[in-house]
Design a protein around this motif. Structure first.
Motif, PDB file in Angstrom:
ATOM      1  N   LEU A   1       0.805  -1.222   0.000  1.00 16.89           N
ATOM      2  CA  LEU A   1       0.000   0.000   0.000  1.00 16.89           C
ATOM      3  C   LEU A   1       0.844   1.281   0.000  1.00 16.89           C
ATOM      4  O   LEU A   1       0.515   2.226  -0.736  1.00 16.89           O
ATOM      5  CB  LEU A   1      -0.980  -0.022   1.177  1.00 16.89           C
ATOM      6  CG  LEU A   1      -2.102   1.016   1.097  1.00 16.89           C
ATOM      7  CD1 LEU A   1      -2.900   0.872  -0.190  1.00 16.89           C
ATOM      8  CD2 LEU A   1      -3.030   0.905   2.298  1.00 16.89           C
TER       9      LEU A   1
ATOM     10  N   ARG B   1       1.691   2.045  -3.501  1.00 13.70           N
ATOM     11  CA  ARG B   1       0.520   2.393  -4.311  1.00 13.70           C
ATOM     12  C   ARG B   1       0.034   3.800  -3.949  1.00 13.70           C
ATOM     13  O   ARG B   1      -0.393   4.564  -4.827  1.00 13.70           O
ATOM     14  CB  ARG B   1      -0.557   1.333  -4.124  1.00 13.70           C
ATOM     15  CG  ARG B   1      -0.094  -0.029  -4.689  1.00 13.70           C
ATOM     16  CD  ARG B   1      -0.821  -1.194  -4.045  1.00 13.70           C
ATOM     17  NE  ARG B   1      -2.157  -1.362  -4.553  1.00 13.70           N
ATOM     18  CZ  ARG B   1      -3.169  -1.840  -3.837  1.00 13.70           C
ATOM     19  NH1 ARG B   1      -2.991  -2.173  -2.558  1.00 13.70           N
ATOM     20  NH2 ARG B   1      -4.346  -1.971  -4.368  1.00 13.70           N
TER      21      ARG B   1
ATOM     22  N   ASP C   1      -0.256   9.573  -5.632  1.00 16.18           N
ATOM     23  CA  ASP C   1       0.085  10.987  -5.479  1.00 16.18           C
ATOM     24  C   ASP C   1       0.947  11.471  -6.643  1.00 16.18           C
ATOM     25  O   ASP C   1       0.666  12.488  -7.267  1.00 16.18           O
ATOM     26  CB  ASP C   1       0.855  11.222  -4.166  1.00 16.18           C
ATOM     27  CG  ASP C   1      -0.067  11.187  -2.960  1.00 16.18           C
ATOM     28  OD1 ASP C   1      -1.299  11.094  -3.145  1.00 16.18           O
ATOM     29  OD2 ASP C   1       0.441  11.240  -1.829  1.00 16.18           O
TER      30      ASP C   1
ATOM     31  N   SER D   1      -5.805  10.012 -12.805  1.00 13.79           N
ATOM     32  CA  SER D   1      -6.805  10.028 -11.751  1.00 13.79           C
ATOM     33  C   SER D   1      -6.863   8.634 -11.145  1.00 13.79           C
ATOM     34  O   SER D   1      -7.377   7.704 -11.753  1.00 13.79           O
ATOM     35  CB  SER D   1      -8.152  10.393 -12.366  1.00 13.79           C
ATOM     36  OG  SER D   1      -9.186  10.090 -11.475  1.00 13.79           O
ATOM     37  N   ALA D   2      -6.294   8.489  -9.952  1.00 14.67           N
ATOM     38  CA  ALA D   2      -6.206   7.143  -9.395  1.00 14.67           C
ATOM     39  C   ALA D   2      -6.378   7.124  -7.899  1.00 14.67           C
ATOM     40  O   ALA D   2      -5.777   7.919  -7.179  1.00 14.67           O
ATOM     41  CB  ALA D   2      -4.860   6.497  -9.747  1.00 14.67           C
ATOM     42  N   ASP D   3      -7.197   6.215  -7.430  1.00 14.29           N
ATOM     43  CA  ASP D   3      -7.226   5.836  -6.038  1.00 14.29           C
ATOM     44  C   ASP D   3      -6.115   4.794  -5.866  1.00 14.29           C
ATOM     45  O   ASP D   3      -5.900   3.984  -6.761  1.00 14.29           O
ATOM     46  CB  ASP D   3      -8.595   5.212  -5.754  1.00 14.29           C
ATOM     47  CG  ASP D   3      -8.778   4.898  -4.300  1.00 14.29           C
ATOM     48  OD1 ASP D   3      -9.425   5.695  -3.607  1.00 14.29           O
ATOM     49  OD2 ASP D   3      -8.271   3.844  -3.852  1.00 14.29           O
ATOM     50  N   PRO D   4      -5.374   4.811  -4.731  1.00 17.11           N
ATOM     51  CA  PRO D   4      -4.295   3.815  -4.576  1.00 17.11           C
ATOM     52  C   PRO D   4      -4.779   2.383  -4.796  1.00 17.11           C
ATOM     53  O   PRO D   4      -4.023   1.534  -5.257  1.00 17.11           O
ATOM     54  CB  PRO D   4      -3.834   4.025  -3.129  1.00 17.11           C
ATOM     55  CG  PRO D   4      -4.204   5.418  -2.799  1.00 17.11           C
ATOM     56  CD  PRO D   4      -5.451   5.728  -3.587  1.00 17.11           C
ATOM     57  N   ARG D   5      -6.056   2.127  -4.486  1.00 18.35           N
ATOM     58  CA  ARG D   5      -6.560   0.759  -4.647  1.00 18.35           C
ATOM     59  C   ARG D   5      -6.669   0.331  -6.101  1.00 18.35           C
ATOM     60  O   ARG D   5      -6.849  -0.833  -6.403  1.00 18.35           O
ATOM     61  CB  ARG D   5      -7.931   0.636  -3.972  1.00 18.35           C
ATOM     62  CG  ARG D   5      -7.854   0.635  -2.466  1.00 18.35           C
ATOM     63  CD  ARG D   5      -9.224   0.735  -1.854  1.00 18.35           C
ATOM     64  NE  ARG D   5      -9.825   2.040  -2.117  1.00 18.35           N
ATOM     65  CZ  ARG D   5     -11.043   2.397  -1.723  1.00 18.35           C
ATOM     66  NH1 ARG D   5     -11.795   1.530  -1.069  1.00 18.35           N
ATOM     67  NH2 ARG D   5     -11.509   3.593  -1.976  1.00 18.35           N
ATOM     68  N   GLN D   6      -6.575   1.312  -7.040  1.00 22.37           N
ATOM     69  CA  GLN D   6      -6.646   0.964  -8.455  1.00 22.37           C
ATOM     70  C   GLN D   6      -5.272   0.687  -9.047  1.00 22.37           C
ATOM     71  O   GLN D   6      -5.156   0.435 -10.238  1.00 22.37           O
ATOM     72  CB  GLN D   6      -7.257   2.120  -9.245  1.00 22.37           C
ATOM     73  CG  GLN D   6      -8.732   2.296  -9.040  1.00 22.37           C
ATOM     74  CD  GLN D   6      -9.178   3.591  -9.690  1.00 22.37           C
ATOM     75  OE1 GLN D   6      -9.288   4.618  -9.019  1.00 22.37           O
ATOM     76  NE2 GLN D   6      -9.387   3.554 -10.991  1.00 22.37           N
TER      77      GLN D   6
END
Lengths: 464, 464
Positions: A149, A152, A157, A166-171
Motif C-alpha cells: 500500500l 501504491r 500521489d 486520476s487514481a485511487d491507490p486501490r486501483q
C-alpha cells in the motif's frame, strides 16, 4: 566465507558396511566429480567436519589427504581446503547457448535504454535503509500480490501530480515492468472476449505476447497528430495499445483534438486502451501533457515503469486499472506469480515520498537535454539533408533521410565500428515508407562519445 | 519532500482565452476535485510555480488565495501550501474489496511462514551495498530475463554443496519464487503434450495454476516412506510434483528405496518431476538427505526459494532445469515478464558468497529447534492422546488425533482467540482419513507465545 560456517551435505553411517573414512572419501569424491562441489570452492576444515559428523579429526585428515593425492582437493598449510581447480569431473552434456543475446555496443543508438551510469546508488541505498527501518515483521511475509500500500499511495500521489492520472491507490497494481503489464493485459483482454487489438503503426516491433494470447493485431496509421482515430473508429477493434505522450517510436505527441476523439471513441465502443506512458517524464521544450487516462479513467489502463527513469534493472512497473478490471488483472496475476519483492517496493515508496525521485528526474532531464542538443548540433552539421522529428520529449530522435538507404549494409558497418543502430522500417506492420528513418537514442552516451559516434555514423552513411 | 523540487503537471497558455490566473486556478481546482492532487499533499510554493510557469508571483499568490477561499487549499504562514483535508472531491465509484485477504492472527499455527521478525536486515543491507559497488553500468540494464550470472554461480555452488544438486550455473533460472516456477512448469508441461500430472495426496491444496494450464491431476497416496511409487507407475502420469525432503504437508521424508524407484520410473517413463525443495534447509535430528535431482538430473526440475529461509517478501526463487528444457522455460518466461530485479539478485549472490546465508541458516535452525522442543513439550503434556509426526525437518508438526474432531467449530473458536489453524483434511484430493490431523507450525512464534497458544488450543479442543 569462513569454512567454519559452511554447510555441507555429507553424512556417515557408523554401522554401514564401509569404514567411516571410506564413506567420507566416497561422498566428497562423488560431490566433486558430479559438480556439486565446484573447482576452487571451499570445503569444510577437518575440525568442522569432525565436529559436524561426530568422528575423529585424524580420520578426516586422512580422508582429505587421500583426496588431495587423487587430485580432488588442494590443501595448503594454514588455508581452508579447497576443491582443486584441476579436479576430475564428469563430462557435462552440451548446453544450448544462452538464448537472449544481449549485444552490448560501445556506442548504442538503439532506443529504449536510459543512461545506466546515472543510477542513484547512494540515494537508493538510503531509501532501502529507511524502508527496512519502517517495515514491520508482517511486511516480510507474502502480503498482497498486487503490491504494498505505501508504494501504491506514493504512486497515486505522484501520477496524479505529474501525469494527470486520476487514481485511487486501490486501483494501482505493481508489476515487474511493462512486460508483465502487457502480459496481464493480453490475457485479460482475451478472457473478456476481445479478439482484435488496434496498435499504432509504426509501433512496437515486439508483438509476441499479444499473438500468443490469441489476439489479432490491427495496424492503425500514426500521423503528426498521433494515431488516426477516424481509421480506428472504422476498424472492428475493441481495444487499442497507445503511447500518446511520446509515440513509440515516431516521437509524435498526440494532439488535444485526437485525445478527445479517442476518449469519445473509447466510451462509444465501450473499448479499452492500454496507455504506455513509458518515457513521458522526459519533456524538454513543450508544455507538459497529461496522461490520456485522466480523460477517460473508466476506459484506460495506464502503464508506467521505472525502466526509463531509474533503470531497467529494477524491474518495477505499475498499472492503473479501471475499477471493474481490477479483479480480472488480479486473477491473471495469480496464474503468473506472487508479486514483486516487497523490500524494493517499500524502497521505491521511500524514494518517491522523500522527493528523491523528483530530484533525480530533474537532474536526468537536464542531462538528456544537453545530450539532445549535442545530437542536434552534429546532425545539422554532418547530415544536412535529414529531417529530425519527435524530439520534444523522450530519449531518442527520428532522423529521416530523403531517400532509401541500404539499411542492412549500414547497420553491419556500424556494428563493426561498435555502434548499435535501429531503423524505423522494422516497426511497421503495414508497408513502411520508401525513405529511411534512423532512430537515434541520445540517452546512454556522454556528449563527447555522442559526437564521435555521430561523425563516424555520418561517414558510414556518406560512403553507402 | 521540499515543494521546491516537486513536479507538477500544470501549464498556462499566454494566448489563451482565459486569464493566466484563471487558467491556473482552473487546473489546480480540477486536479484536486479529480483526485490527481490528494488531500493533505503538498502543492508547489508560489515561488516555484511562478518560476516554472514563467508568470508573476503575485498572480500565483492570488490564485492560491482564491483556492484557499474555496476550500481547496490550506495555506499557513511559513509552511508549504497543501491540499485541504476537506477539499471538495468528485465522488469516486465504489471499488471492489481488496481481493487477497491476508488474515493476520496473533498466534498463527498455519504452515508456510518462517519467523518474519528474523529477517537479517543489517546483513542484507550490507550485501546490497556491496552489490551496488560491484555492479557495472550495464548491470542496470535489461540483461537476461532468466537471471544474473553471479547469482546463478553462487546458487550452483550452494545447491551442490548443501543439497546435492548437480547443476551447471547455466542450468539455473531465477524466478520470483515457487509460484512463478510452478506457472512456468505448468505451461511448459502442457506445451510438451503432458496432460496428466501426478501429485502427492495429501499435498498442496492450491491447484489452480495446474488446472488453468489444462492439466489433469492424479492423486497418488503418500505413506510413511513418501509417495507410493508403485501406484505412480500404474498411473498414466507423464510428470509428477514432489516434495521428497520433507513432504508437504505430512512431513514424511522419502526413503532411499523409494528415491531409487522413483528415479528409475522417471527414466523408464521418460517423465519429468518437479521437486519442490521448499524447506529442506531446516533439518534437526536426522542426517541430511540430498535432493532427488542429484539421482536423476535429466528428469528432475529442482525448485528452491528464499521464502522459508529469509522470508517470502524477497520474492526470489530458482529452478535447476535439465538442459533440454531450458529454452522451453525461457520461452514461457518471455510471455510473462522480463525477469527479477537485478539489484536484489546481485544482493542475494553477495549474501550467499559472503557466508551470511549459511550463518543465517545455522542461526534459524537453532531457533526453530528450540521452538520445536517447546511445542513437543506442551503437546505431550496437554494433548497426551495425539500422535506427532513429520518433525525431523521443516517448520511444522503433524498432530494426529485418535478421532475426528469438529474441525470447523474448533477453527472458528481458535480464530476468535486470535489463532490461525490448518487441518490436514483440506490437503487431500482423494478421501481423507476419518481421524483429524492438525498442522502446527512452530516457526513464527516465540516460545512463550507458543506455549500460551498451545494451552489455549488444547482447552478449545478439550471443550469440543
Amino acid at each position: 566465507m569462513s569454512s567454519r560456517d559452511a554447510e555441507l551435505l555429507i553424512s556417515v553411517d557408523r554401522n554401514g558396511p564401509a569404514s567411516m573414512q571410506a564413506q567420507l572419501e566416497r561422498q566428497l569424491r562423488d560431490a566433486i566429480r558430479g559438480g556439486m562441489l565446484r573447482p576452487g570452492s571451499e570445503v569444510p576444515s577437518t575440525r568442522d567436519l569432525a565436529r559436524d559428523l561426530a568422528i575423529s579429526r585424524p580420520l578426516v585428515m586422512e580422508a582429505h589427504a587421500q583426496l588431495a593425492a587423487e587430485g580432488y582437493l588442494a590443501l595448503r598449510q594454514g588455508a581452508a581446503p579447497r576443491v582443486a581447480d584441476t579436479a576430475p569431473r564428469q563430462q557435462i552434456q552440451d548446453l544450448p547457448p544462452e538464448s537472449v543475446l544481449t549485444l552490448t555496443f560501445r556506442y548504442d543508438f538503439r532506443p529504449g535504454i536510459p543512461d545506466l551510469a546515472s543510477f542513484p546508488s547512494a540515494r537508493w541505498l538510503k531509501a532501502a535503509e529507511a524502508a527496512l527501518r519502517i517495515m514491520a515483521p508482517n511486511d516480510f511475509g507474502y502480503g498482497q500480490r498486487y503490491g504494498v500500500l505505501p508504494l501504491r499511495q506514493a504512486l497515486a500521489d505522484y501520477l496524479g501530480r505529474v501525469r494527470g492520472v486520476s487514481a485511487d491507490p486501490r486501483q494501482i497494481l505493481i508489476t515487474s515492468g511493462f512486460e508483465q503489464t502487457r502480459a496481464l493485459m493480453a490475457r485479460t483482454l482475451k478472457r473478456r472476449g476481445v479478439t482484435e487489438l488496434a496498435v499504432e503503426d509504426p509501433g512496437y516491433s515486439d508483438r509476441e505476447v499479444w499473438l500468443a494470447a490469441g489476439l489479432k493485431l490491427l495496424p492503425i496509421a500514426v500521423d503528426e497528430n498521433g494515431i488516426d482515430v477516424a481509421a480506428l473508429a472504422k476498424s472492428p477493434a475493441q481495444a487499442v495499445l497507445l503511447t500518446p505522450a511520446h509515440q513509440s517510436p515516431t516521437g509524435v505527441v498526440m494532439s488535444g483534438e485526437r485525445r478527445l476523439a479517442l476518449a469519445n471513441w473509447l466510451r462509444q465502443r465501450n473499448a479499452i486502451a492500454l496507455e504506455d506512458d513509458y518515457d513521458a517524464e522526459f519533456r524538454y521544450d513543450r508544455a507538459p501533457i497529461g496522461a490520456l487516462q485522466g480523460l477517460a479513467p473508466d476506459h484506460v489502463v495506464y502503464a508506467g515503469t521505472t525502466s526509463k527513469t531509474l533503470g531497467p534493472a529494477l524491474r518495477l512497473g505499475w498499472m492503473v486499472a479501471p475499477s471493474d478490471l481490477l479483479l480480472a488483472f488480479e486473477d491473471e496475476m495469480r496464474l503468473m506469480d506472487c508479486g514483486r519483492g516487497r523490500l524494493e517496493q517499500f524502497t521505491l515508496a521511500q524514494f518517491i515520498t522523500s522527493g528523491d525521485y523528483d530530484r533525480h528526474l530533474r537532474k536526468m532531464r537536464a542531462l538528456y537535454r544537453d545530450r539532445r542538443e549535442a545530437l542536434l548540433a552534429v546532425i545539422t552539421d554532418e547530415l544536412p539533408e535529414v529531417k529530425i522529428s519527435g524530439i520534444s520529449a523522450g530519449l531518442h530522435a527520428n532522423v529521416r533521410f530523403p531517400r532509401r538507404l541500404d539499411e542492412a549494409v549500414i547497420s553491419e558497418a556500424a556494428n563493426k565500428r561498435g555502434m548499435g543502430l535501429s531503423f524505423l522500417r522494422g516497426h511497421y506492420l503495414d508497408d513502411a515508407p520508401e525513405e529511411s528513418t534512423l532512430l537515434l537514442s541520445y540517452a546512454s552516451m556522454p556528449e563527447s562519445s555522442l559526437r564521435t559516434a555521430l561523425r563516424t555514423l555520418a561517414a558510414i552513411i556518406a560512403g553507402n
